[in-house]
Design a protein around this motif. Structure first.
Motif, PDB file in Angstrom:
ATOM      1  N   ARG A 154       0.827  -1.210   0.000  1.00 29.42           N
ATOM      2  CA  ARG A 154       0.000   0.000   0.000  1.00 29.42           C
ATOM      3  C   ARG A 154       0.857   1.254   0.000  1.00 29.42           C
ATOM      4  O   ARG A 154       0.508   2.247  -0.629  1.00 29.42           O
ATOM      5  CB  ARG A 154      -0.927   0.012   1.201  1.00 29.42           C
ATOM      6  N   ALA A 155       1.959   1.220   0.715  1.00 28.47           N
ATOM      7  CA  ALA A 155       2.848   2.378   0.748  1.00 28.47           C
ATOM      8  C   ALA A 155       3.395   2.667  -0.644  1.00 28.47           C
ATOM      9  O   ALA A 155       3.458   3.813  -1.064  1.00 28.47           O
ATOM     10  CB  ALA A 155       3.993   2.147   1.726  1.00 28.47           C
ATOM     11  N   ARG A 156       3.783   1.637  -1.363  1.00 28.96           N
ATOM     12  CA  ARG A 156       4.296   1.827  -2.725  1.00 28.96           C
ATOM     13  C   ARG A 156       3.206   2.335  -3.659  1.00 28.96           C
ATOM     14  O   ARG A 156       3.456   3.179  -4.509  1.00 28.96           O
ATOM     15  CB  ARG A 156       4.890   0.529  -3.256  1.00 28.96           C
ATOM     16  N   GLU A 157       1.986   1.838  -3.503  1.00 30.75           N
ATOM     17  CA  GLU A 157       0.877   2.293  -4.337  1.00 30.75           C
ATOM     18  C   GLU A 157       0.574   3.766  -4.063  1.00 30.75           C
ATOM     19  O   GLU A 157       0.388   4.551  -4.990  1.00 30.75           O
ATOM     20  CB  GLU A 157      -0.368   1.451  -4.072  1.00 30.75           C
ATOM     21  N   ALA A 158       0.540   4.154  -2.802  1.00 31.39           N
ATOM     22  CA  ALA A 158       0.279   5.543  -2.450  1.00 31.39           C
ATOM     23  C   ALA A 158       1.400   6.435  -2.962  1.00 31.39           C
ATOM     24  O   ALA A 158       1.158   7.532  -3.453  1.00 31.39           O
ATOM     25  CB  ALA A 158       0.140   5.680  -0.939  1.00 31.39           C
ATOM     26  N   GLU A 159       2.620   5.957  -2.849  1.00 26.83           N
ATOM     27  CA  GLU A 159       3.778   6.721  -3.305  1.00 26.83           C
ATOM     28  C   GLU A 159       3.688   7.016  -4.796  1.00 26.83           C
ATOM     29  O   GLU A 159       3.995   8.112  -5.245  1.00 26.83           O
ATOM     30  CB  GLU A 159       5.046   5.928  -2.981  1.00 26.83           C
ATOM     31  N   SER A 160       3.245   6.049  -5.564  1.00 27.55           N
ATOM     32  CA  SER A 160       3.178   6.238  -7.003  1.00 27.55           C
ATOM     33  C   SER A 160       2.044   7.176  -7.400  1.00 27.55           C
ATOM     34  O   SER A 160       2.054   7.749  -8.484  1.00 27.55           O
ATOM     35  CB  SER A 160       3.022   4.890  -7.710  1.00 27.55           C
ATOM     36  N   LYS A 161       1.052   7.377  -6.536  1.00 29.07           N
ATOM     37  CA  LYS A 161      -0.078   8.251  -6.831  1.00 29.07           C
ATOM     38  C   LYS A 161       0.117   9.660  -6.288  1.00 29.07           C
ATOM     39  O   LYS A 161      -0.758  10.498  -6.428  1.00 29.07           O
ATOM     40  CB  LYS A 161      -1.351   7.654  -6.234  1.00 29.07           C
ATOM     41  N   LEU A 162       1.238   9.918  -5.678  1.00 33.44           N
ATOM     42  CA  LEU A 162       1.491  11.202  -5.046  1.00 33.44           C
ATOM     43  C   LEU A 162       2.270  12.104  -5.996  1.00 33.44           C
ATOM     44  O   LEU A 162       3.481  12.006  -6.090  1.00 33.44           O
ATOM     45  CB  LEU A 162       2.274  10.984  -3.743  1.00 33.44           C
ATOM     46  N   PRO A 163       1.580  12.995  -6.723  1.00 31.67           N
ATOM     47  CA  PRO A 163       2.277  13.857  -7.677  1.00 31.67           C
ATOM     48  C   PRO A 163       3.006  14.994  -6.948  1.00 31.67           C
ATOM     49  O   PRO A 163       2.362  15.827  -6.304  1.00 31.67           O
ATOM     50  CB  PRO A 163       1.155  14.391  -8.560  1.00 31.67           C
ATOM     51  N   LEU A 164       4.312  15.028  -7.013  1.00 33.38           N
ATOM     52  CA  LEU A 164       5.076  16.039  -6.293  1.00 33.38           C
ATOM     53  C   LEU A 164       5.759  17.044  -7.210  1.00 33.38           C
ATOM     54  O   LEU A 164       6.226  18.072  -6.734  1.00 33.38           O
ATOM     55  CB  LEU A 164       6.133  15.365  -5.411  1.00 33.38           C
ATOM     56  N   ALA A 165       5.829  16.764  -8.486  1.00 30.54           N
ATOM     57  CA  ALA A 165       6.524  17.666  -9.402  1.00 30.54           C
ATOM     58  C   ALA A 165       5.926  19.062  -9.310  1.00 30.54           C
ATOM     59  O   ALA A 165       4.716  19.248  -9.423  1.00 30.54           O
ATOM     60  CB  ALA A 165       6.427  17.146 -10.830  1.00 30.54           C
ATOM     61  N   GLY A 166       6.773  20.035  -9.026  1.00 28.31           N
ATOM     62  CA  GLY A 166       6.338  21.419  -8.940  1.00 28.31           C
ATOM     63  C   GLY A 166       5.709  21.812  -7.617  1.00 28.31           C
ATOM     64  O   GLY A 166       5.325  22.957  -7.436  1.00 28.31           O
ATOM     65  N   ARG A 167       5.609  20.899  -6.683  1.00 32.69           N
ATOM     66  CA  ARG A 167       4.979  21.198  -5.386  1.00 32.69           C
ATOM     67  C   ARG A 167       6.015  21.514  -4.324  1.00 32.69           C
ATOM     68  O   ARG A 167       7.150  21.069  -4.394  1.00 32.69           O
ATOM     69  CB  ARG A 167       4.121  20.030  -4.928  1.00 32.69           C
ATOM     70  N   ILE A 168       5.592  22.251  -3.328  1.00 28.27           N
ATOM     71  CA  ILE A 168       6.453  22.589  -2.199  1.00 28.27           C
ATOM     72  C   ILE A 168       5.966  21.806  -0.993  1.00 28.27           C
ATOM     73  O   ILE A 168       4.767  21.734  -0.731  1.00 28.27           O
ATOM     74  CB  ILE A 168       6.421  24.097  -1.917  1.00 28.27           C
TER      75      ILE A 168
END
Length: 64
Positions: free
Chosen positions: A3-17
């Motif tokens: 689940r941690a890996r699945e959540a990680e892949s759905k977390l868009p961070l590009a351009g975020r602070i």
């Protein structure tokens, strides 16, 4: 762990602070390094230990 890996892949961070409280060591440091490696535009480290926070910030900068 799956689940941690699945959540990680759905977390868009590009351009975020990202702000990480307690980012000087432990889980906070691990989170900050993860965010930096995933493309966050900025990772702000907050910690009562300024030297540890600075060390984490340096590691984040080296990663991305």
């Amino acid at each position: 762990m799956k689940r941690a890996r699945e959540a990680e892949s759905k977390l868009p961070l590009a351009g975020r602070i990202v702000f990480v409280s307690g980012g000087g060591n432990g889980i906070g440091r691990a989170g900050a390094l993860c965010f930096a490696s995933k493309g966050a535009a900025g990772v702000f480290i907050l910690d009562v230990d300024a030297d540890a926070a600075e060390a984490t910030a340096t590691l984040c900068t080296e990663q991305g």
